[in-house]
Design a protein around this motif. Structure first.
Motif, PDB file in Angstrom:
ATOM      1  N   TYR A 186     -17.194  27.887   2.927  1.00 38.55           N
ATOM      2  CA  TYR A 186     -18.006  26.425   3.571  1.00 38.55           C
ATOM      3  C   TYR A 186     -16.904  25.239   2.679  1.00 38.55           C
ATOM      4  O   TYR A 186     -16.683  24.422   3.018  1.00 38.55           O
ATOM      5  CB  TYR A 186     -19.286  26.342   2.562  1.00 38.55           C
ATOM      6  CG  TYR A 186     -19.562  24.998   2.942  1.00 38.55           C
ATOM      7  CD1 TYR A 186     -20.727  24.737   3.789  1.00 38.55           C
ATOM      8  CD2 TYR A 186     -19.996  24.499   1.714  1.00 38.55           C
ATOM      9  CE1 TYR A 186     -20.837  23.584   4.160  1.00 38.55           C
ATOM     10  CE2 TYR A 186     -20.533  22.935   1.727  1.00 38.55           C
ATOM     11  CZ  TYR A 186     -21.049  22.369   3.336  1.00 38.55           C
ATOM     12  OH  TYR A 186     -22.222  21.462   3.677  1.00 38.55           O
ATOM     13  N   GLU A 191     -22.553  17.558  -1.752  1.00 31.92           N
ATOM     14  CA  GLU A 191     -23.283  18.590  -0.314  1.00 31.92           C
ATOM     15  C   GLU A 191     -23.573  19.880  -0.916  1.00 31.92           C
ATOM     16  O   GLU A 191     -24.736  21.053  -1.159  1.00 31.92           O
ATOM     17  CB  GLU A 191     -21.642  18.435   0.690  1.00 31.92           C
ATOM     18  CG  GLU A 191     -21.968  18.097   1.186  1.00 31.92           C
ATOM     19  CD  GLU A 191     -21.162  17.811   2.839  1.00 31.92           C
ATOM     20  OE1 GLU A 191     -21.111  16.787   3.613  1.00 31.92           O
ATOM     21  OE2 GLU A 191     -20.655  19.383   2.708  1.00 31.92           O
ATOM     22  N   ARG A 207     -13.452  25.526   1.916  1.00 34.10           N
ATOM     23  CA  ARG A 207     -12.434  25.070   2.749  1.00 34.10           C
ATOM     24  C   ARG A 207     -12.512  24.205   3.806  1.00 34.10           C
ATOM     25  O   ARG A 207     -11.971  23.887   4.324  1.00 34.10           O
ATOM     26  CB  ARG A 207     -11.995  26.664   2.639  1.00 34.10           C
ATOM     27  CG  ARG A 207     -11.263  27.536   1.867  1.00 34.10           C
ATOM     28  CD  ARG A 207     -10.227  28.219   1.239  1.00 34.10           C
ATOM     29  NE  ARG A 207     -10.210  29.104   0.175  1.00 34.10           N
ATOM     30  CZ  ARG A 207     -10.822  30.863  -0.687  1.00 34.10           C
ATOM     31  NH1 ARG A 207     -12.235  31.689   0.598  1.00 34.10           N
ATOM     32  NH2 ARG A 207     -11.328  30.663  -1.220  1.00 34.10           N
ATOM     33  N   THR A 208     -13.599  24.885   5.087  1.00 31.54           N
ATOM     34  CA  THR A 208     -13.898  24.693   6.093  1.00 31.54           C
ATOM     35  C   THR A 208     -14.317  22.977   5.493  1.00 31.54           C
ATOM     36  O   THR A 208     -13.606  22.379   6.719  1.00 31.54           O
ATOM     37  CB  THR A 208     -15.512  25.232   6.613  1.00 31.54           C
ATOM     38  OG1 THR A 208     -14.664  26.365   7.061  1.00 31.54           O
ATOM     39  CG2 THR A 208     -15.378  24.238   7.620  1.00 31.54           C
ATOM     40  N   ARG A 209     -14.485  22.747   4.968  1.00 25.43           N
ATOM     41  CA  ARG A 209     -14.864  21.169   5.064  1.00 25.43           C
ATOM     42  C   ARG A 209     -13.637  20.234   4.595  1.00 25.43           C
ATOM     43  O   ARG A 209     -13.697  19.182   4.679  1.00 25.43           O
ATOM     44  CB  ARG A 209     -16.521  20.885   3.398  1.00 25.43           C
ATOM     45  CG  ARG A 209     -17.162  21.440   4.086  1.00 25.43           C
ATOM     46  CD  ARG A 209     -17.772  21.193   4.801  1.00 25.43           C
ATOM     47  NE  ARG A 209     -19.154  19.554   5.142  1.00 25.43           N
ATOM     48  CZ  ARG A 209     -18.966  19.211   6.010  1.00 25.43           C
ATOM     49  NH1 ARG A 209     -19.219  19.803   7.448  1.00 25.43           N
ATOM     50  NH2 ARG A 209     -20.011  17.844   5.865  1.00 25.43           N
ATOM     51  N   LYS A 210     -12.959  20.444   3.392  1.00 31.21           N
ATOM     52  CA  LYS A 210     -11.872  20.201   3.447  1.00 31.21           C
ATOM     53  C   LYS A 210     -10.646  20.570   4.509  1.00 31.21           C
ATOM     54  O   LYS A 210      -9.694  19.190   4.358  1.00 31.21           O
ATOM     55  CB  LYS A 210     -11.434  21.124   2.307  1.00 31.21           C
ATOM     56  CG  LYS A 210     -11.876  20.657   0.831  1.00 31.21           C
ATOM     57  CD  LYS A 210     -10.948  21.068   0.153  1.00 31.21           C
ATOM     58  CE  LYS A 210      -9.560  21.086  -1.096  1.00 31.21           C
ATOM     59  NZ  LYS A 210      -9.071  21.994  -1.500  1.00 31.21           N
ATOM     60  N   LYS A 211     -11.136  21.065   5.273  1.00 34.55           N
ATOM     61  CA  LYS A 211     -10.202  20.782   6.381  1.00 34.55           C
ATOM     62  C   LYS A 211     -10.258  19.578   7.182  1.00 34.55           C
ATOM     63  O   LYS A 211      -9.793  19.584   8.452  1.00 34.55           O
ATOM     64  CB  LYS A 211     -10.525  22.094   7.475  1.00 34.55           C
ATOM     65  CG  LYS A 211      -9.348  23.808   6.606  1.00 34.55           C
ATOM     66  CD  LYS A 211      -9.488  24.901   7.651  1.00 34.55           C
ATOM     67  CE  LYS A 211      -9.242  25.477   7.053  1.00 34.55           C
ATOM     68  NZ  LYS A 211      -8.748  26.706   7.756  1.00 34.55           N
ATOM     69  N   LEU A 212     -11.858  19.318   7.195  1.00 37.91           N
ATOM     70  CA  LEU A 212     -12.439  18.297   8.123  1.00 37.91           C
ATOM     71  C   LEU A 212     -12.567  16.723   7.072  1.00 37.91           C
ATOM     72  O   LEU A 212     -12.771  16.028   8.023  1.00 37.91           O
ATOM     73  CB  LEU A 212     -13.450  19.008   8.810  1.00 37.91           C
ATOM     74  CG  LEU A 212     -14.434  19.812   9.355  1.00 37.91           C
ATOM     75  CD1 LEU A 212     -15.850  19.881   8.742  1.00 37.91           C
ATOM     76  CD2 LEU A 212     -13.925  19.684  10.807  1.00 37.91           C
ATOM     77  N   GLY A 213     -11.557  17.507   6.650  1.00 37.78           N
ATOM     78  CA  GLY A 213     -11.341  15.859   5.786  1.00 37.78           C
ATOM     79  C   GLY A 213     -12.248  15.364   4.488  1.00 37.78           C
ATOM     80  O   GLY A 213     -11.377  14.183   4.327  1.00 37.78           O
ATOM     81  N   LEU A 214     -12.950  16.111   4.213  1.00 37.90           N
ATOM     82  CA  LEU A 214     -14.036  16.004   3.455  1.00 37.90           C
ATOM     83  C   LEU A 214     -13.574  15.792   2.035  1.00 37.90           C
ATOM     84  O   LEU A 214     -13.009  16.399   1.815  1.00 37.90           O
ATOM     85  CB  LEU A 214     -15.227  16.040   3.149  1.00 37.90           C
ATOM     86  CG  LEU A 214     -16.026  16.013   4.470  1.00 37.90           C
ATOM     87  CD1 LEU A 214     -16.240  16.316   5.518  1.00 37.90           C
ATOM     88  CD2 LEU A 214     -17.524  16.211   4.206  1.00 37.90           C
TER      89      LEU A 214
END
Length: 231
Positions: A4, A21, A6-13
């Motif tokens: 989760y 979160e 890693r995915t959020r970091k890829k989205l730029g958060l």
């Protein structure tokens, strides 16, 4: 949870946003037992994630504006055709109020020596006590809407214009939040770092949180290796 993150970091958060979160997710698991007895003792996955994934490797901006920079920024804002740009920014600098708190301010919230805030980050009302300078400046502001609102800008509309004026046109590394930080720093200096007093004046509900956000680095001694590294 690691996936989760890693995915959020890829989205730029940003790490701090992802951490917020994860706290929400943890709260859901903590509350689950109150809705279903069978969920008592449910494993909370947010306790075991890899903390290194949320390390912030970027340098943190200090966000404190010198008197020279303040004069430059306020001069730019004063020259803009809508005087609210300057008024909103200057009021934040005088009171340490957040952008949303200033923009949504109404006449009825202004008392003799304090402002009663309603729209706060925490969602809880709080009082911000006013210096003599802030009181005098507020007397120059008049409601411009029937409901007593002092300003016509929306939060997003103001932010767009502010960034255009300060960053795009004049290439200055200044954020609106810097007014709040600078105000807090100056009040701390005047009070000889009396954090309980300053936290109360500025309407912080928690003196501990105030210390963590605004004071911790100021008071670290350089006598120890830890303190020297932090300062």
């Amino acid at each position: 949870i690691n996936n989760y993150i890693r995915t959020r970091k890829k989205l730029g958060l940003k790490p701090i946003s992802i951490q917020r979160e994860i706290t929400f997710i943890s709260n859901i698991f903590n509350k689950a037992k109150y809705f279903n007895d069978g969920l008592e003792g449910l494993r909370i996955p947010t306790r075991d994630y890899d903390r290194d994934l949320l390390k912030n490797t970027s340098l943190k901006r200090e966000g404190l504006l010198s008197d020279e920079m303040l004069e430059k920024v306020f001069s730019i804002l004063k020259e803009y055709h809508n005087k609210e740009m300057y008024e909103i920014s200057y009021l934040s600098y005088l009171t340490s109020m957040r952008r949303s708190e200033v923009i949504t301010l109404k006449q009825e919230q202004i008392k003799d020596n304090f402002i009663q805030l309603i729209h706060t980050k925490s969602g809880k009302p709080r009082k911000v006590y006013l210096s003599a300078q802030a009181q005098e400046f507020l007397k120059t502001l008049k409601p411009i809407k029937p409901d007593g609102s002092l300003f016509s800008y929306s939060i997003l509309g103001f932010d767009r214009v502010f960034r255009e004026l300060i960053k795009t046109r004049n290439k200055l590394d200044v954020k609106f939040h810097d007014f709040r930080k600078t105000c807090i720093s100056k009040i701390l200096n005047k009070s000889n770092d009396n954090t309980l007093l300053v936290a109360n004046i500025l309407g912080f509900a928690s003196a501990r949180k105030f210390n963590e956000l605004h004071v911790k680095n100021r008071l670290l001694s350089t006598d120890t290796q830890y303190g020297a590294m932090r300062t």
